[in-house]
Design an enzyme around this catalytic site. Structure first.
Site, PDB file in Angstrom:
ATOM      1  N   ASP A 410       0.841  -1.185   0.000  1.00  0.00           N
ATOM      2  CA  ASP A 410       0.000   0.000   0.000  1.00  0.00           C
ATOM      3  C   ASP A 410       0.886   1.248   0.000  1.00  0.00           C
ATOM      4  OD1 ASP A 410      -2.731   1.221   0.444  1.00  0.00           O
ATOM      5  OD2 ASP A 410      -1.686   1.989   2.207  1.00  0.00           O
ATOM      6  N   GLU A 439       1.665   0.336  -5.000  1.00  0.00           N
ATOM      7  CA  GLU A 439       1.260   1.647  -5.492  1.00  0.00           C
ATOM      8  C   GLU A 439       2.478   2.567  -5.496  1.00  0.00           C
ATOM      9  OE1 GLU A 439      -3.238   2.358  -4.063  1.00  0.00           O
ATOM     10  OE2 GLU A 439      -1.819   2.085  -2.415  1.00  0.00           O
TER      11      GLU A 439
END
Length: 693
Positions: A410, A439
């Site tokens: 994340d 990400e």
């Protein structure tokens, strides 16, 4: 700080050689009256600087030798009493890591049947105690821990301590806090205390050998949540919202279609990426139905989430049931990717990190305030040696103990690149096929070191990145924006081949191709917004065409649960705490749109049957791929290993397009209601159509 009516004092360590004393008072300030002490014994200081104005006095005192942490430092103020010296900022001093970090140290509770060794890194603390509750006892016992080198406190308890409940009592700057163990592997409900367990008795075969070794570009990833995939009332899944609910075989929807485990297997993906299943904060583990959260609010990094187990009062339940879930998917050849959140924690002020080593684990801005790149108020300082060591230990624990097959990071763009590379070395050393991606957004940051951003793809060659250029291009192209055809060609070629655009990646394995994921609007909702003129059937056709584009493009296909049936979240995007009604997989909708799921499964199967779509090297892709245009249609011709040519037509328009009859034998089409080619040489509107010659 101490006070007497309008007089206040505060003493703070501002370097290892200097203490600052601040006084707010209308009384005269005499710096020579104050006595500095270590464990009650006077220490020598000299006044270095004094500033006084309007009742505020600030005096800096130089120490005769650098202050050593681990002791109780105080200032005696005649007529007022004794105040502690605040050493909480010592962890921010430039030399702190060289003096006190010990990344090779094994921390936490190390169990054996003969004894359990507790090791706690708390270098700022002047005293630490173990607060323990033995099995079958109600009362707590307190044991002093002995400080060793680098500020590691240790205590050994003899005998078999399997099931021991414990907390640490830590005294920092004169204040005592009770905290859970940052390295705890088991827990009471809602993180009330840490638990020692004998993991040897919890061991089960994880069937890792059943998961086929593969390149990252050969993976097909399906994203879901333990709770979302099992909670819908319109199935006969018994363990709803639980680890075990995900592996119940033979479960059905109200219409008799496969549900849960059997449905997931029918799609044919290679890896199931699950939203966070470590322990997170904002769901009451004793009453999970009363609240909802995706889990991006980390509480205990080494402990599975308790709301997903059947008996949260038994600390071993969550561990055993998670292992059974992983093993169940492994037996079917499916890998489990764990969504990990090392960029922030839930509420740093009250977190065990801040209470254990104040101001160490979180980044600060130049003005001293907390860095907030994550938007959560507390960027985790992954670049610091002991923070990095904790992350590495945590990742290794999930791989070795639970057999996970990949990590999705994340907000990976906040993590430092060196930590990511060390995770890669460790993970690939255990499992060469381990998936690593995240990400890679450039969100700024408060550190000068390289971060895990997409722009740093060349220094992170084994990492994949969510390709937002692919996402936005595909979303708008299949909504009918024909002008994006060349950009769509570039995306189809993995964004690693310089076709109309510069190469964004070193290989196809670095491009995570997707049109929706958990924290975006669903593609169906996107189409409802940008194409209000579309009928429902046209929106569903566009959803299928976009999913086929994801599945046949070079790179790593990524599907969000529900995408295959055009699921909606009623226009909401970030539904992290919106509840089951927004987030659950809608099995009743699956009954209505079973054909959609079958078409997605057929395209996924086609990709797996033709390994040329999983090529990773851009040079190999260039040799195998010919990109063309036929009117509004993107035409991709791929040379197969058997000498045949696979031709895929993507038509983003509502109207059919005549391509002639020379393209070969019709194989499959995403168009709803179309089982075979309705008319030779016609590509239906809003579709992906495949021919082989």
């Amino acid at each position: 700080m101490t006070s007497m009516k309008d007089t206040y004092f505060h003493a703070k360590l501002i370097s290892f050689e200097k203490i600052r004393l601040i006084c707010f008072s209308s009384l005269p300030f005499d710096p020579h009256r104050y006595e500095f002490r270590c464990e009650g014994k006077k220490i020598l200081v000299s006044l270095e600087r004094l500033n006084s104005v309007s009742g505020i006095s600030i005096a800096d005192f130089a120490l005769s030798s650098p202050l050593k942490l681990g002791h109780e430092y105080t200032v005696l103020i005649p007529g007022f009493g004794t105040i502690p010296v605040d050493v909480d900022d010592a962890s921010t001093f430039p030399e702190f890591d060289s003096l006190y970090s010990c990344p090779e140290e094994v921390l936490g509770a190390s169990y054996s049947p003969e004894r359990t060794l507790f090791s706690l890194w708390a270098p700022l603390a002047s005293a630490c105690f173990l607060k323990a509750r033995f099995k079958n006892e109600e009362r707590w016992r307190i044991y002093p821990m002995k400080r060793g080198e680098k500020g590691v406190y240790r205590l050994s308890l003899e005998g078999d301590q399997d099931g021991l409940i414990y907390l640490y009592c830590i005294r920092n700057s004169g204040l005592e806090s009770e905290v859970t163990d940052l390295y705890a592997k088991a827990s009471l409900p809602n993180g009330e205390a840490s638990v020692v367990l004998d993991f040897a008795r919890l061991s089960i075969p994880l069937h890792r050998e059943c998961v086929k070794p593969r390149l990252q570009s050969q993976a097909v990833i399906y994203e879901g949540s333990v709770r979302d995939l099992t909670i819908d009332p319109h199935t006969d899944i018994a363990n709803k919202g639980k680890f075990l609910g995900l592996i119940e075989k033979g479960r059905r929807t109200e219409a008799g279609n496969p549900a849960g485990f059997d449905y997931l297997l029918s799609l044919g993906f290679t890896h199931l990426q699950l939203l966070p299943f470590y322990d997170f904060k904002t769901v009451d583990e004793r009453n999970p139905s009363r609240s909802y959260n995706w889990g991006y609010d980390p509480a205990q990094y080494f402990v599975p989430e308790g709301s997903y187990c059947s008996d949260v009062e038994d600390p071993s339940s969550r561990i055993k049931e998670l292992k059974r879930m992983v093993a169940g998917f492994h037996e079917e050849g499916i890998g489990i990717v764990m969504d990990v959140v090392y960029n922030h924690v839930y509420g740093f002020e009250d977190s065990p990190f801040q209470k254990t080593v104040p101001n160490y684990y979180f980044r600060r801005r130049g003005n001293g305030s907390m860095a907030n790149t994550s938007g959560c108020g507390d960027d985790f300082a992954s670049e610091r040696p002991m923070a990095r060591s904790l992350i590495l230990s945590c990742c290794k624990h999930w791989i070795e103990e639970y057999g996970v097959d990949g990590f999705r990071f994340d907000l990976m763009g906040i993590l430092d690149a060196d930590t990511l590379l060390q995770i890669q070395k460790m993970a690939k050393g255990i499992n060469p096929s381990f998936l690593l991606y995240g990400e890679g957004w450039n969100m700024g940051g408060e550190v000068a070191c390289p971060l895990g951003r997409m722009e740093n793809y060349a220094s992170l060659p084994e990492y994949g990145f969510f390709n937002d250029f692919f996402r936005e291009t595909a979303k708008f192209y299949f909504s009918g924006r024909e002008s994006l055809l060349q950009k769509a060609q570039y995306c189809f070629a993995s964004s690693s081949v310089p076709f109309h655009e510069r190469a964004r990646f070193l290989s196809a394995g670095q491009s995570l191709n997707y049109v929706e994921c958990h924290d975006n609007s669903t593609y169906f909702d996107f189409l409802s917004e940008v194409r209000p003129d579309f009928t429902e059937e046209e929106k569903l056709d566009a959803c299928l065409a976009a999913s086929a584009f994801v599945l046949l493009s070079f790179g790593v296909p990524f599907l969000h649960s529900g995408q295959e049936i055009g699921a909606s979240k009623w226009g909401e995007g970030n539904t992290y705490n919106k509840g089951d009604s927004y987030n659950k997989f809608p099995y009743r909708l699956l009954d209505e749109r079973k054909e959609m799921a079958e078409k997605v499964a057929s395209f996924l199967s086609f990709r797996k049957e033709h390994p040329e779509f999983s090529l990773s090297d851009p040079k190999d892709i260039e040799k195998a791929l010919d990109l063309r245009e036929e009117g509004p249609c993107l035409v991709a011709q791929v040379k197969s290993e058997g000498g045949k040519t696979i031709t895929v037509f993507f038509n983003p328009c509502q109207s059919d397009y005549n391509i002639g009859e020379e393209w070969g034998e019709y194989r499959l089409c995403s168009k709803l209601g179309l089982k075979k080619a309705s008319r030779k040489g016609i590509v239906p509107g809003l579709s992906a159509t495949v021919y082989i010659r």
